[in-house]
Design an enzyme around this catalytic site. Structure first.
Site, short mmCIF file in Angstrom:
data_model
loop_
_atom_site.label_atom_id
_atom_site.label_comp_id
_atom_site.label_asym_id
_atom_site.label_seq_id
_atom_site.Cartn_x
_atom_site.Cartn_y
_atom_site.Cartn_z
N ASP A 1 -38.98 3.00 1.58
CA ASP A 1 -38.18 4.12 1.06
C ASP A 1 -38.41 5.39 1.87
O ASP A 1 -38.08 6.49 1.40
CB ASP A 1 -38.54 4.39 -0.41
N ASP B 1 -49.80 -2.14 -2.85
CA ASP B 1 -49.45 -0.79 -2.40
C ASP B 1 -49.83 -0.62 -0.93
O ASP B 1 -50.60 -1.40 -0.37
CB ASP B 1 -50.15 0.26 -3.27
N ASP C 1 -51.76 1.10 0.85
CA ASP C 1 -53.13 1.26 1.37
C ASP C 1 -54.03 0.10 0.96
O ASP C 1 -55.25 0.17 1.17
CB ASP C 1 -53.73 2.58 0.89
N ASP D 1 -45.71 -0.03 -13.91
CA ASP D 1 -46.62 -1.17 -13.99
C ASP D 1 -47.08 -1.41 -15.41
O ASP D 1 -47.08 -2.54 -15.91
CB ASP D 1 -47.81 -0.97 -13.05
#
Length: 533
Positions: A136, A195, A197, A289
């Site tokens: 995105d 995610d 990282d 989530d």
């Protein structure tokens, strides 16, 4: 017209002190204290003591359960069926389920290579895994870099898809939802979410997928986070202490007793059928989530937490990034509670005890009361009793209960026990921000859907440590001032001075130290400083 006398404008008690503002304020304070301030403060103390008891009982209960789980509880591979997926000569690789790995990204310049590389390094039959990068990014340069990285791995034979969209509607939830609409996803049985990282070890899927394959009632297998930069600064050490308790105790207890806990948004593997039955990803809050986890739980699905499986990731090391993250993590659950509480109550598929656990323990105590009582009691009401000595806080409420709660929270990170005092001060400072965010979520106020992606530094952490001795970062003082923290610090400092002059409880020791902590946070002198130049 005759000149009005002062007695026509002021009460008689003020007549002799009309020229002395200090004495007038003292008189006003004396007149309103007994009929108004004292009863009001007593009510606030009572509410705070009730919330403290709620939190205390919850922490003691969690402590007892985790002790029993560690001593007598069965390990995940004993509670559920687990055996490696066996090769089949006739079926070949088709004996293995097809796994989708989703990596949502937004301008992740520092970590995109780490996360994509780790996902592409996962051990699984190459024709039974699809890596999906959901980009995105709004920065065209970063976008090009991510696409080139995907092409580089594709040239090595990795089945990797680079997906973009023309808007950021729904933020992360919107990206994940769009990612599941592609035709090639229909063949996938499970989806791992990482995610930008997060860097799983190569055996991540071998250790999680068998639980889903052999236990059709399990919807989610959640791994623990492992912090690669916990030792970077004092602020990251404080975060490690808080999150270690969350994983070591809260997630473990939820998994062992109710087979329910909040999905952490990453480092987990979902069953596609469970996502579909729960209604898919929704962007109505900033905790998509947790939203999905609660809805799936209400459908009767079970969750499994694997504390032995750790996935490397990065803690926010700048105060600005941490504040934004904590706003989202505090506001979102409160807002979700507001939206789902009646849905949970009306649900017919789960037991009464599980409803009580989700509403009272999971949402009310941990996500709302814990934030509010920390700030309201220890940073507002307790200091106020110094100014109003007629109102007393029992020693069990002021000292014993918070001490026990603190010790129970800290045992998750034994290596940081010597930092306990700093952790208390830091958590009290952050409770201001979390309390504000909690009320924003409960009331659906202005910033309820604010989503600021947590800044990650990735390899910049190593470069920064090498150069910080030679280059001092420049910053604007206006960007670092936080007025609410400064105001709270001033209030605590004033109460401390008053206690020194007139008090008898010796609260001034705590008040001065806590005030200093608020002042330090108020001028932004906390965490890692990153130069913009």
């Amino acid at each position: 017209m005759d000149r009005l006398s002062s007695t026509t404008l002021l009460p008689d008690t003020f007549a002799g002190a009309r020229d002395d503002i200090t004495e007038q304020l003292a008189l006003v304070w004396g007149q309103i204290k007994a009929p108004l301030i004292v009863p009001l403060l007593r009510i606030m103390v009572a509410f705070c003591l009730i919330m403290s008891l709620m939190l205390f009982i919850e922490r003691v209960y969690m402590g007892i359960v985790i002790t029993l789980v560690k001593l007598f509880g069965q390990k995940p591979d004993k509670r559920y069926t687990w055996e490696p997926i066996k090769d089949d000569v006739e079926l070949g690789n088709s004996a293995y389920p097809v796994v989708l790995v989703q990596i949502p990204m937004y301008n992740e310049k520092e970590v995109y290579q780490l996360s994509i590389g780790a996902a592409c390094g996962l051990s699984w039959p190459s024709d039974r895994i699809i890596i999906q990068v959901l980009d995105d990014s709004t920065d065209p340069i970063i976008k090009d870099l991510v696409e080139l990285e995907c092409q580089r791995w594709a040239s090595k034979g990795i089945n990797i898809k680079y997906e973009i969209r023309d808007n950021r509607n729904g933020y992360k939830a919107g990206a994940l939802k769009e990612g599941l609409k592609h035709n090639y996803v229909k063949q996938c049985d499970y989806v791992a979410i990482l995610d930008a990282d997060f860097q799983p070890e190569p055996d991540f899927l071998w250790r999680t997928i068998p639980f889903l394959v052999h236990n059709p009632q399990i919807a989610l297998v959640q791994a623990r986070w492992k912090f690669v930069n916990a030792d970077e600064c004092l602020m990251t050490r404080m975060q490690e202490m808080s999150l270690d308790y969350h994983f070591t105790v809260e997630q473990e207890v939820g998994s062992s007793t109710y087979a329910f806990f909040g999905f952490n948004g990453t480092a987990g593997v979902w069953r596609m059928a469970a996502i579909d039955e729960a209604g898919g990803w929704k962007d109505r809050t900033t905790v998509e989530d947790m939203d999905l986890a609660v809805r799936a739980s209400l459908k009767g699905w079970k969750f499994l937490y694997l504390g032995s499986l750790q996935v490397k990731n990065e803690l926010p090391s700048t105060f600005k990034a941490y504040r934004y993250q904590q706003h989202r993590w505090s506001c979102g659950p409160a807002n979700l509670f507001r939206k789902m509480v009646m849905e949970i109550i009306r649900n017919k598929k789960v037991s009464l005890w599980k409803k009580v656990h989700v509403i009272y323990s999971f949402f009310l105590v941990r996500k709302i009361v814990a934030h509010i009582v920390t700030f309201a009691f220890y940073c507002v009401v307790l200091p106020a009793t110094v100014l109003v000595p007629e109102v007393e806080v029992p020693r069990w409420g002021a000292v014993y209960i918070p001490s026990i709660i603190t010790i129970l929270n800290a045992i998750g990170t034994p290596r940081s026990l010597h930092l306990l005092v700093f952790w208390i001060l830091f958590e009290n400072v952050m409770s201001l921000h979390r309390t504000k965010a909690t009320f924003i979520g409960l009331l659906e106020a202005g910033r309820v859907n604010e989503w600021v992606v947590t800044e990650k530094l990735g390899d910049a952490l190593k470069l920064k440590s090498a150069f910080k001795a030679f280059k001092r970062p420049r910053f604007r003082i206006g960007e670092r001032l936080h007025l609410l923290e400064l105001a709270t610090g001033a209030y605590l400092f004033f109460c401390g001075c008053y206690d020194v002059a007139f008090g008898k409880n010796h609260y001034f020791v705590y008040l001065f130290v806590q005030a200093i902590a608020f002042f330090i946070a108020g001028v932004g002198y906390i965490g890692t400083f990153v130069s913009n130049s």
